[in-house]
Enzyme design. Structure first.
Site, PDB file in Angstrom:
ATOM      1  N   TYR A  36      15.055  44.194   0.574  1.00 50.48           N
ATOM      2  CA  TYR A  36      15.698  43.823   1.866  1.00 50.48           C
ATOM      3  C   TYR A  36      16.310  44.863   2.335  1.00 50.48           C
ATOM      4  O   TYR A  36      16.046  45.112   3.772  1.00 50.48           O
ATOM      5  CB  TYR A  36      16.771  42.750   1.607  1.00 50.48           C
ATOM      6  N   ASP A  82      -3.250  38.496  13.007  1.00 51.33           N
ATOM      7  CA  ASP A  82      -3.992  37.476  14.110  1.00 51.33           C
ATOM      8  C   ASP A  82      -3.383  36.224  14.492  1.00 51.33           C
ATOM      9  O   ASP A  82      -3.512  36.033  15.780  1.00 51.33           O
ATOM     10  CB  ASP A  82      -5.497  37.367  13.185  1.00 51.33           C
ATOM     11  N   ILE A 142      20.001  32.518  12.799  1.00 50.13           N
ATOM     12  CA  ILE A 142      20.425  33.156  13.946  1.00 50.13           C
ATOM     13  C   ILE A 142      19.318  32.843  15.182  1.00 50.13           C
ATOM     14  O   ILE A 142      19.582  32.691  16.132  1.00 50.13           O
ATOM     15  CB  ILE A 142      20.529  34.937  13.738  1.00 50.13           C
ATOM     16  N   ASN A 174      12.568  38.000  15.159  1.00 50.05           N
ATOM     17  CA  ASN A 174      13.759  37.737  14.276  1.00 50.05           C
ATOM     18  C   ASN A 174      13.722  37.469  12.807  1.00 50.05           C
ATOM     19  O   ASN A 174      14.389  37.406  11.921  1.00 50.05           O
ATOM     20  CB  ASN A 174      14.718  36.286  14.923  1.00 50.05           C
ATOM     21  N   VAL A 195      -0.127  35.981  14.918  1.00 50.42           N
ATOM     22  CA  VAL A 195       0.729  36.372  15.897  1.00 50.42           C
ATOM     23  C   VAL A 195       0.104  36.853  17.340  1.00 50.42           C
ATOM     24  O   VAL A 195       0.482  36.350  18.481  1.00 50.42           O
ATOM     25  CB  VAL A 195       1.608  37.499  15.593  1.00 50.42           C
TER      26      VAL A 195
END
Length: 285
Positions: A159, A71, A22, A93, A73
């Protein structure tokens, strides 16, 4: 009503997990509208492949990042700000699957799913939102939840738990943005069945009922028979985002049906029944 082109035909988008699935579909669609897209992925080769193949009039810029690392990110956000300017669209995402009975699930597998699916969204919000809150003009944050956010299902506990958490995170974040009055539109994306490698790349179990975990993996491949393409998912998601929807769904019949069933189950206080996917063959059928 605003069009996709009016809302997303310019500016900068950052998409995590954009090297496939996606995320890649969204990157291609947004570039086609005219956005500059930062294709962020833990797989640097995949990020470079997708970024180098995005359609005009937009362009792609690859960036290798592990969303489990706060860190890292934050470093991505600083680099984007310094080199490219304000972010108009952030899409958190990146996501992983894990199969197996809960009691057989490796601790490392559980932690990996939570760190990517939940912590990854948290790290993105912390890293990018402070600037987005004060930037002039409207910006958007899309949080990738799942149809799994509104169902319960055996053999995918980690999940499902992670996606329920992600949906709650998006709902809380939407309210917090409203409290501060910032011009940031937050939306939760609940895809149904979309072609990707999420099942083939999912974690399994090493001990316990290994066969059951692998049977479930094989069964889930039946979803692909009626799955839409990442390109179709990307267009559908962006269209609903442009219209200002909060709950964005790729296949209304499937996802809205699951949402209604979940609401009815809670309102009627019914015990969870074993989830019966319309895609997966049933032993008694």
């Amino acid at each position: 009503m605003a069009t996709q082109q009016e809302v997303f035909g310019h500016g900068l988008a950052v998409i995590t997990g954009a090297g496939a699935g996606i995320g890649e579909g969204l990157a291609r669609h947004l570039a086609g509208l005219g956005m500059t897209v930062v294709v962020a992925d833990i797989d640097e080769a995949a990020a470079r492949r997708v970024a180098g193949d995005l359609p005009a009039p937009g362009r792609g810029i690859p960036y290798a990042v592990d969303v489990r690392d706060g860190d890292a990110v934050a470093g991505l956000a600083r680099w984007v700000r310094s080199e490219l300017g304000p972010v108009r669209l952030l899409i958190a995402n990146a996501g992983l699957q894990q199969f197996g009975h809960l009691w057989d699930t490796p601790v490392a597998g559980w932690q990996r799913v939570m760190e990517v699916n939940v912590n990854g969204v948290f790290h993105c919000a912390r890293a990018f939102l402070p600037d987005m809150l004060v930037d002039p003009g409207r910006s958007h944050v899309l949080v990738m939840a799942s149809i799994g956010s509104v169902v319960s299902m055996p053999m995918q506990s980690s999940y499902i738990v992670s996606k329920h958490a992600v949906l709650a995170l998006a709902e809380c974040l939407h309210q917090e943005i409203g409290l501060v009055g910032a011009d940031v539109n937050v939306a939760a994306v609940l895809p149904g069945a979309v072609l990707s490698d999420i099942f083939s790349s999912a974690g399994g179990v090493e001990h316990g009922d290994v066969d059951a975990a692998e049977r479930h993996r094989r069964d889930m491949f039946s979803v692909r028979e009626r799955a839409i393409s990442p390109a179709e998912a990307g267009e559908t998601i962006v269209e609903q985002a442009a219209q200002g929807e909060f709950y964005i769904v790729t296949q209304p019949d499937m996802v809205l049906g699951a949402m209604r069933s979940r609401a009815e189950q809670l309102a009627e206080r019914r015990s969870p029944a074993v989830f019966r996917s319309r895609f997966v063959p049933q032993n008694d059928e």
